[in-house]
Design an enzyme around this catalytic site. Structure first.
Site, PDB file in Angstrom:
ATOM      1  N   GLY A  99       0.815  -1.213   0.000  1.00 17.11           N
ATOM      2  CA  GLY A  99       0.000   0.000   0.000  1.00 17.11           C
ATOM      3  C   GLY A  99       0.845   1.257   0.000  1.00 17.11           C
ATOM      4  O   GLY A  99       2.022   1.217  -0.368  1.00 17.11           O
ATOM      5  N   LEU A 156       0.490   3.625  -2.057  1.00 17.53           N
ATOM      6  CA  LEU A 156       0.872   3.549  -3.467  1.00 17.53           C
ATOM      7  C   LEU A 156       1.364   4.894  -3.989  1.00 17.53           C
ATOM      8  O   LEU A 156       0.754   5.933  -3.739  1.00 17.53           O
ATOM      9  CB  LEU A 156      -0.324   3.077  -4.303  1.00 17.53           C
ATOM     10  CG  LEU A 156      -0.935   1.736  -3.873  1.00 17.53           C
ATOM     11  CD1 LEU A 156      -2.125   1.381  -4.760  1.00 17.53           C
ATOM     12  CD2 LEU A 156       0.102   0.618  -3.896  1.00 17.53           C
ATOM     13  N   GLU A 211       3.806   6.775  -7.493  1.00 19.13           N
ATOM     14  CA  GLU A 211       3.927   6.681  -8.950  1.00 19.13           C
ATOM     15  C   GLU A 211       4.680   5.418  -9.382  1.00 19.13           C
ATOM     16  O   GLU A 211       4.378   4.842 -10.433  1.00 19.13           O
ATOM     17  CB  GLU A 211       4.612   7.957  -9.473  1.00 19.13           C
ATOM     18  CG  GLU A 211       4.283   8.344 -10.893  1.00 19.13           C
ATOM     19  CD  GLU A 211       2.822   8.159 -11.315  1.00 19.13           C
ATOM     20  OE1 GLU A 211       1.909   8.605 -10.584  1.00 19.13           O
ATOM     21  OE2 GLU A 211       2.590   7.545 -12.369  1.00 19.13           O
ATOM     22  N   GLY A 212       5.650   4.975  -8.577  1.00 25.08           N
ATOM     23  CA  GLY A 212       6.382   3.738  -8.888  1.00 25.08           C
ATOM     24  C   GLY A 212       5.446   2.535  -8.932  1.00 25.08           C
ATOM     25  O   GLY A 212       5.489   1.725  -9.860  1.00 25.08           O
ATOM     26  N   HIS A 213       4.553   2.442  -7.914  1.00 22.93           N
ATOM     27  CA  HIS A 213       3.578   1.341  -7.915  1.00 22.93           C
ATOM     28  C   HIS A 213       2.635   1.460  -9.112  1.00 22.93           C
ATOM     29  O   HIS A 213       2.274   0.463  -9.730  1.00 22.93           O
ATOM     30  CB  HIS A 213       2.699   1.379  -6.649  1.00 22.93           C
ATOM     31  CG  HIS A 213       3.434   1.130  -5.379  1.00 22.93           C
ATOM     32  ND1 HIS A 213       3.643   2.107  -4.430  1.00 22.93           N
ATOM     33  CD2 HIS A 213       4.006   0.008  -4.887  1.00 22.93           C
ATOM     34  CE1 HIS A 213       4.291   1.595  -3.409  1.00 22.93           C
ATOM     35  NE2 HIS A 213       4.540   0.335  -3.652  1.00 22.93           N
ATOM     36  N   ASP A 245      13.888  -2.674  -5.751  1.00 25.14           N
ATOM     37  CA  ASP A 245      14.236  -3.618  -4.682  1.00 25.14           C
ATOM     38  C   ASP A 245      14.909  -4.826  -5.333  1.00 25.14           C
ATOM     39  O   ASP A 245      14.329  -5.905  -5.442  1.00 25.14           O
ATOM     40  CB  ASP A 245      12.977  -4.030  -3.904  1.00 25.14           C
ATOM     41  CG  ASP A 245      12.381  -2.849  -3.160  1.00 25.14           C
ATOM     42  OD1 ASP A 245      13.121  -2.172  -2.444  1.00 25.14           O
ATOM     43  OD2 ASP A 245      11.174  -2.597  -3.323  1.00 25.14           O
ATOM     44  N   GLN A 270      15.386  -8.130  -3.327  1.00 22.26           N
ATOM     45  CA  GLN A 270      14.077  -8.794  -3.191  1.00 22.26           C
ATOM     46  C   GLN A 270      13.708  -9.506  -4.494  1.00 22.26           C
ATOM     47  O   GLN A 270      13.286 -10.659  -4.496  1.00 22.26           O
ATOM     48  CB  GLN A 270      13.022  -7.744  -2.833  1.00 22.26           C
ATOM     49  CG  GLN A 270      11.587  -8.213  -2.993  1.00 22.26           C
ATOM     50  CD  GLN A 270      10.595  -7.201  -2.458  1.00 22.26           C
ATOM     51  OE1 GLN A 270      10.468  -7.013  -1.265  1.00 22.26           O
ATOM     52  NE2 GLN A 270       9.865  -6.537  -3.338  1.00 22.26           N
TER      53      GLN A 270
HETATM   54  O1  PAF Z   1       8.034  -4.730  -2.029  1.00 28.37           O
HETATM   55  C1  PAF Z   1       7.081  -4.784  -1.214  1.00 28.37           C
HETATM   56  O2  PAF Z   1       6.252  -3.863  -1.134  1.00 28.37           O
HETATM   57  C2  PAF Z   1       6.949  -5.994  -0.299  1.00 28.37           C
HETATM   58  O3  PAF Z   1       8.193  -6.456   0.115  1.00 28.37           O
HETATM   59  C3  PAF Z   1       6.123  -7.125  -0.912  1.00 28.37           C
HETATM   60  C4  PAF Z   1       6.781  -7.710  -2.157  1.00 28.37           C
HETATM   61  C5  PAF Z   1       4.736  -6.621  -1.274  1.00 28.37           C
HETATM   62  C6  PAF Z   1       5.957  -8.265   0.103  1.00 28.37           C
HETATM   63  O4  PAF Z   1       5.323  -7.835   1.264  1.00 28.37           O
END
Ligand code: PAF
Length: 289
Positions: free
Chosen positions: A29, A31, A33-35, A151, A154
């Site tokens: 959440g 959110l 501009e990247g999202h 990320d 990740q």
């Molecule tokens: O990048 C994120 O926002 C979080 O690490 C993710 C991938 C939604 C997991 O909770």
């Protein structure tokens, strides 16, 4: 747009989407501009777009303030609606972890991928991320899932997990969005309060762009440590006597798949940086071309 808060409710709709391709954008959440770029990209690769919004307690350390994490629910839902998202999965922690944090089956990514960089400073973080992402994949059953390259650790860990565990989800990386001065978009940028802090935050991308430029000028390859040390010193020098402190936590060149450090800068290598601008921790990276 559907809003689902339970696994059972989502699953019954998922059955109705049989035969359509489903893209998942997992988020916590708040959110920005990247999202929104990830969601637009998801829209272009699948018939149905699902956004999950879940602040995952498992990936927060004891020193990190889970309670203070922003949760602007109405704003986030309005953003999703405006982008033509088909469904938002917005579970309560008790829906995701009905037995609480213990006992719990967890995904343990390889130590070689978590012991350096962000993982070294956030013990247990990537275990929490991998566990919730695998749960979200099992619940949402997407064909593809979109993750930001911002990320990068990740992303590499999730790619390794899906590969190792034969998870039938195609991971689609999306390039980092930057503002006009080069700053990578992040929800943490809102904590950069003064114009000096905002200016100092540009040090991260300046070092990365400097590495790219040095490599382009050298052609072939360059010794990673000397080159990055030199760039760091040059970019940080103007900030040494300033009231804004800029402290690099790590700066390294890695293989983008295994995340192992490499000795040479060359095309295909990812350069990573994390730095504190006063109290604000920022990360950035770039894939050298
Ligand atoms: O990048 C994120 O926002 C979080 O690490 C993710 C991938 C939604 C997991 O909770």
């Amino acid at each position: 747009m559907f809003l689902f808060t339970t696994v059972a409710a989502y699953r019954s709709q998922r059955r109705a989407w049989q035969g359509k391709t489903v893209a998942l954008v997992p988020t916590m959440g708040a959110l920005h501009e990247g999202h929104r770029a990830l969601i637009r990209h998801a829209r272009s690769v699948a018939d149905v777009v699902v956004v999950s919004i879940f602040v995952n307690p498992l990936q927060f350390g004891p020193q990190e303030d889970l309670a203070a994490y922003p949760r602007p629910k109405e704003q986030d839902l309005a953003s999703c609606e405006a982008l033509g998202v088909d469904a938002v999965f917005y579970p309560h922690p008790s829906e995701m972890y009905p037995d609480g944090p213990e006992p719990l089956t967890r995904v343990i990514p390889p130590a070689s991928m978590t012991e350096h960089f962000c993982g070294a400073f956030r013990p247990g973080h990537f275990e929490g991320v991998a566990t919730v992402v695998l749960k979200l994949f099992s619940i949402v059953q997407p064909d593809v899932a979109v993750f930001g390259e911002k990320d990068a650790q990740q992303l590499a860990i999730i790619q390794k997990m899906t590969h190792d565990l034969n998870v039938p989800v195609r991971i689609v990386p999306h390039p980092t969005l930057r503002d006009e001065r080069g700053l990578a978009l992040s929800s943490r940028n809102q904590y950069l309060k003064t114009p000096q802090e905002q200016e100092a935050a540009l040090c991260l991308s300046q070092i990365l762009f400097g590495a790219q430029q040095a490599l382009a000028e050298a052609g072939g390859s360059l010794p990673a440590k000397e080159t990055l040390d030199r760039l760091q010193a040059a970019v940080l020098a103007p900030w040494e006597c300033s009231p804004v402190s800029v402290r690099v936590q790590y700066l390294a060149a890695v293989d983008p798949v295994t995340f192992q450090p490499v000795a040479q800068l060359r095309p295909g290598v990812r350069v990573l940086i994390a730095a504190y601008v006063n109290q604000v921790r920022l990360i950035d990276n770039c894939l050298l071309t």
